[in-house]
Write an enzyme that holds these catalytic residues in place. Structure first.
Site, PDB file in Angstrom:
ATOM      1  N   GLY A  33      -8.540  -9.950  -6.759  1.00 58.20           N
ATOM      2  CA  GLY A  33      -9.115  -9.602  -8.055  1.00 58.20           C
ATOM      3  C   GLY A  33     -10.421 -10.325  -8.302  1.00 58.20           C
ATOM      4  O   GLY A  33     -11.033 -10.856  -7.374  1.00 58.20           O
ATOM      5  N   ASN A  34     -10.872 -10.315  -9.539  1.00 55.79           N
ATOM      6  CA  ASN A  34     -12.118 -10.998  -9.900  1.00 55.79           C
ATOM      7  C   ASN A  34     -11.986 -11.536 -11.321  1.00 55.79           C
ATOM      8  O   ASN A  34     -10.985 -11.314 -11.987  1.00 55.79           O
ATOM      9  CB  ASN A  34     -13.313 -10.041  -9.760  1.00 55.79           C
ATOM     10  CG  ASN A  34     -13.190  -8.850 -10.678  1.00 55.79           C
ATOM     11  OD1 ASN A  34     -13.315  -8.970 -11.895  1.00 55.79           O
ATOM     12  ND2 ASN A  34     -12.914  -7.679 -10.110  1.00 55.79           N
TER      13      ASN A  34
END
Ligand code: CTP
Ligand code: CA
Length: 235
Positions: A33-34
């Site tokens: 993810g980020n």
């Protein structure tokens, strides 16, 4: 405090905003993810709704408080998505007849080439684990290439640039690659940008010219961006 503009200058328009950050599953319990919170995208949705637009947010893993704020907006539809592929599908579907599309989401560029059906175990992988990743579809490039008449396509580019000139160079190269109507540049780092309440942006046009600059709260930046979009559409 900055007063929100009360002009209904987006009345009759449908604005689609992608917001948040996608997650790509590795196995049933893990993802890549980020750090995107979704704050800037939801601020744009809120501002557009206040100015009379019908708004759709394609929402990828918004922070909890941001998701609550998005859900409370009237005249705004929230479409939850998880992965880049889901975000691509939902954005393309909802944008087909939209007037403005703002790609504020942080979309994964790569996803695991295969997803393990069961939890990846240390004993099966040893001291080092190599992941094979494959590219995801580029939603913004696809929307821009489609060049639907009357539809304004806006991208964001968060770059780790040391100064303004470096940010502009990176932004212009990205604009040349992707071809949006407007690209909103902002500098990010380990602390600035993602999750912050304020933002500092430079907006460039198709040929790389600086068309606007806006700094301040994410609401202020949102209204300034909508002003820029309206100006562009009136030409
Ligand atoms: N974007 C997209 N689809 C992707 C990746 C990015 O639509 N698969 C959009 C983002 O929502 C943003 C713009 O493209 O509006 C720029 O994203 P960014 O990550 O800055 O650009 P990339 O082209 O992915 O380049 P890089 O990450 O290598 O800098
Ligand atoms: Ca990217």
């Amino acid at each position: 405090a900055v007063a929100d503009p009360v002009d209904l200058d987006l009345e009759g328009l449908h604005v689609v905003v992608s917001a948040g950050g996608t997650r790509e599953p590795l196995d049933p319990v893990r993802f890549l993810g980020n750090r995107s919170s979704g704050k800037q995208g939801v601020a744009i949705a809120r501002a557009a709704a206040l100015r009379g637009a019908r708004v759709t947010i394609v929402a990828a893993h918004l922070d909890t408080d941001v998701a609550a704020a998005a859900g409370a907006l009237s005249g705004v539809e929230v479409v939850p998505v998880g992965t880049a592929a889901e975000l691509a599908d939902a954005t393309e579907r909802h944008s087909a007849a939209a007037d403005v599309v703002v790609m504020a989401a942080a979309v994964a560029d790569y996803r695991p080439a295969s997803i393990s059906e069961s939890k990846i175990k240390k004993d099966d992988t040893g001291d080092a684990l190599t992941l094979v990743l494959e590219r995801t579809p580029d939603v913004l490039a696809g929307l821009a290439a489609a060049a639907v008449p009357g539809r304004t396509v806006v991208g964001f580019a968060a770059e780790t640039a040391p100064d303004r000139d470096a940010l502009l160079d990176l932004g212009r190269a990205k604009m040349a690659r992707k071809g949006a109507d407007l690209l909103v540049l902002n500098a990010v780092g380990w602390t600035a940008g993602f999750g912050a309440d304020a933002n500092s942006t430079i907006v460039i046009g198709r040929d790389g010219d600086v068309v606007a600059e806006a700094s301040g709260s994410k609401d202020t930046v949102a209204h300034a961006l909508l002003d820029t979009i309206i100006t562009l559409r009136s030409h």
